[in-house]
Motif scaffolding. Structure first.
Motif, PDB file in Angstrom:
ATOM      1  N   LEU A  55      -5.027  -9.610  -5.820  1.00  7.69           N
ATOM      2  CA  LEU A  55      -5.906 -10.702  -5.694  1.00  7.69           C
ATOM      3  C   LEU A  55      -5.021 -11.962  -5.898  1.00  7.69           C
ATOM      4  N   ILE A  56      -4.016 -12.139  -6.813  1.00 10.58           N
ATOM      5  CA  ILE A  56      -3.052 -13.064  -6.827  1.00 10.58           C
ATOM      6  C   ILE A  56      -2.317 -13.431  -5.728  1.00 10.58           C
ATOM      7  N   TYR A  57      -2.143 -12.497  -4.955  1.00  9.02           N
ATOM      8  CA  TYR A  57      -1.345 -12.867  -3.718  1.00  9.02           C
ATOM      9  C   TYR A  57      -2.309 -13.550  -2.660  1.00  9.02           C
ATOM     10  N   VAL A  58      -3.304 -13.025  -2.618  1.00  5.60           N
ATOM     11  CA  VAL A  58      -4.360 -13.637  -1.478  1.00  5.60           C
ATOM     12  C   VAL A  58      -4.866 -14.986  -2.256  1.00  5.60           C
ATOM     13  N   GLY A  59      -4.957 -15.137  -3.630  1.00  4.24           N
ATOM     14  CA  GLY A  59      -5.292 -16.255  -4.194  1.00  4.24           C
ATOM     15  C   GLY A  59      -4.457 -17.339  -4.217  1.00  4.24           C
ATOM     16  N   ASN A  60      -3.097 -17.149  -4.029  1.00  2.00           N
ATOM     17  CA  ASN A  60      -1.975 -18.078  -3.851  1.00  2.00           C
ATOM     18  C   ASN A  60      -2.182 -18.622  -2.516  1.00  2.00           C
ATOM     19  N   LEU A 105       0.812  -1.081  -0.115  1.00  3.96           N
ATOM     20  CA  LEU A 105       0.082  -0.274   0.240  1.00  3.96           C
ATOM     21  C   LEU A 105       0.821   1.272   0.076  1.00  3.96           C
ATOM     22  N   ALA A 106       2.116   1.300   0.777  1.00  2.00           N
ATOM     23  CA  ALA A 106       2.839   2.436   0.974  1.00  2.00           C
ATOM     24  C   ALA A 106       3.358   2.736  -0.795  1.00  2.00           C
ATOM     25  N   ALA A 157      -4.965  -3.996  -8.503  1.00  2.00           N
ATOM     26  CA  ALA A 157      -5.756  -4.896  -7.659  1.00  2.00           C
ATOM     27  C   ALA A 157      -5.460  -6.112  -8.073  1.00  2.00           C
ATOM     28  N   THR A 158      -5.243  -6.699  -9.287  1.00  2.00           N
ATOM     29  CA  THR A 158      -5.107  -7.905  -9.804  1.00  2.00           C
ATOM     30  C   THR A 158      -3.814  -8.640  -9.022  1.00  2.00           C
ATOM     31  N   LEU A 159      -2.692  -7.874  -8.841  1.00  3.38           N
ATOM     32  CA  LEU A 159      -1.361  -8.311  -8.042  1.00  3.38           C
ATOM     33  C   LEU A 159      -1.805  -8.742  -6.605  1.00  3.38           C
ATOM     34  N   TRP A 192      -7.389   3.632 -15.258  1.00  2.71           N
ATOM     35  CA  TRP A 192      -8.129   2.394 -14.888  1.00  2.71           C
ATOM     36  C   TRP A 192      -7.145   1.152 -15.021  1.00  2.71           C
ATOM     37  N   SER A 193      -6.378   1.022 -16.186  1.00  2.00           N
ATOM     38  CA  SER A 193      -5.422  -0.107 -16.195  1.00  2.00           C
ATOM     39  C   SER A 193      -4.269  -0.162 -15.090  1.00  2.00           C
ATOM     40  N   PHE A 194      -3.959   0.661 -14.683  1.00  2.00           N
ATOM     41  CA  PHE A 194      -3.108   0.778 -13.570  1.00  2.00           C
ATOM     42  C   PHE A 194      -3.735   0.343 -12.254  1.00  2.00           C
ATOM     43  N   GLY A 195      -5.057   0.940 -11.907  1.00  2.00           N
ATOM     44  CA  GLY A 195      -5.925   0.367 -10.767  1.00  2.00           C
ATOM     45  C   GLY A 195      -6.164  -1.188 -10.923  1.00  2.00           C
ATOM     46  N   LEU A 196      -6.420  -1.506 -12.116  1.00  2.32           N
ATOM     47  CA  LEU A 196      -6.630  -2.881 -12.193  1.00  2.32           C
ATOM     48  C   LEU A 196      -5.480  -3.592 -11.879  1.00  2.32           C
TER      49      LEU A 196
END
Ligand SMILES: [Zn+2]
Length: 214
Positions: free
Chosen positions: A172-177, A142-143, A168-170, A161-165
């Motif tokens: 999500l992958i982190y949590v998904g793993n 976050l920092a 968020a995707t990174l 938007w592409s940067f925000g996405l």
């Protein structure tokens, strides 16, 4: 560590605002860009071993070429030299990012991080605790995002938007793993690893092109 490496790439934008985020991510993640390639050619070995640490189902059996301190210093010098083209500030930032990967992995991994090929292996083992890992890595990420957002502004909707996405995707992958099943095979692991490198570095480069340094 995963998003922590991206955090340093994001934060580095402040030091070198003219350098693409794609390049900064490539430097911070160089060890993990090389690793699946070295797995694919059999130079390095990993074992899928659920419970190896609380955080990862991977047993990093041998990865001296992508993840030893000595080789990352060499990769940092080589990559910095190629990418910076004698802009010394850029060189210093890229070199530091490449070597920072070892430092962050040293904090998170159990003692499997080689100092040099064939040398002693070290690691502080933050990954033995999921809450402790999240408590370190999420605020770091976050920092990094906050610094990047304060250093750049979107030029258009893609930049916004592409940067925000991507960010968020990174996450999500982190949590998904963490909550998802372990990889089905080492082959699947390196295929996903190589594809992931290409997609996320290209995505970061593209999104960053649509933003400008403030
Ligand atoms: Zn790594």
């Amino acid at each position: 560590m995963f998003i922590g490496h991206f955090a340093l790439g994001l934060a580095a934008k402040r030091a070198v605002p003219r350098v693409s985020l794609g390049l900064l991510f490539a430097a911070a993640q160089l060890a993990d860009v090389l690793w699946p390639i070295f797995l694919a050619i059999g130079l390095e070995q990993v074992r899928i071993d659920p419970g190896n640490t609380a955080f990862t189902p991977l047993d990093f059996v041998s990865y001296p070429y992508s993840h030893s301190l000595a080789l990352l210093i060499v990769w940092g010098l080589v990559f910095g030299w190629i990418a910076a083209a004698r802009r010394w500030r850029v060189f210093a930032v890229i070199f530091t990012l490449v070597v920072s990967h070892w430092v962050l992995d040293y904090v998170t991994h159990r003692p499997d991080m080689p100092l040099y090929p064939g040398g002693p292996k070290v690691g502080l083992g933050l990954w033995n605790s999921v809450p402790a890992t999240l408590a370190v890595e999420v605020p770091l990420y976050l920092a990094g995002l906050w610094i990047y957002f304060r250093t750049t502004r979107p030029l258009d909707a893609i930049g916004r938007w592409s940067f925000g996405l991507l960010a968020a995707t990174l996450l999500l992958i982190y949590v998904g793993n963490l909550v998802g099943p372990p990889p089905p095979s080492v082959t699947a692991l390196w295929i996903v690893g190589i594809a992931g490198s290409v997609i996320f570095l290209a995505w970061a480069w593209w999104a960053d092109r649509h933003r400008d340094a403030i």
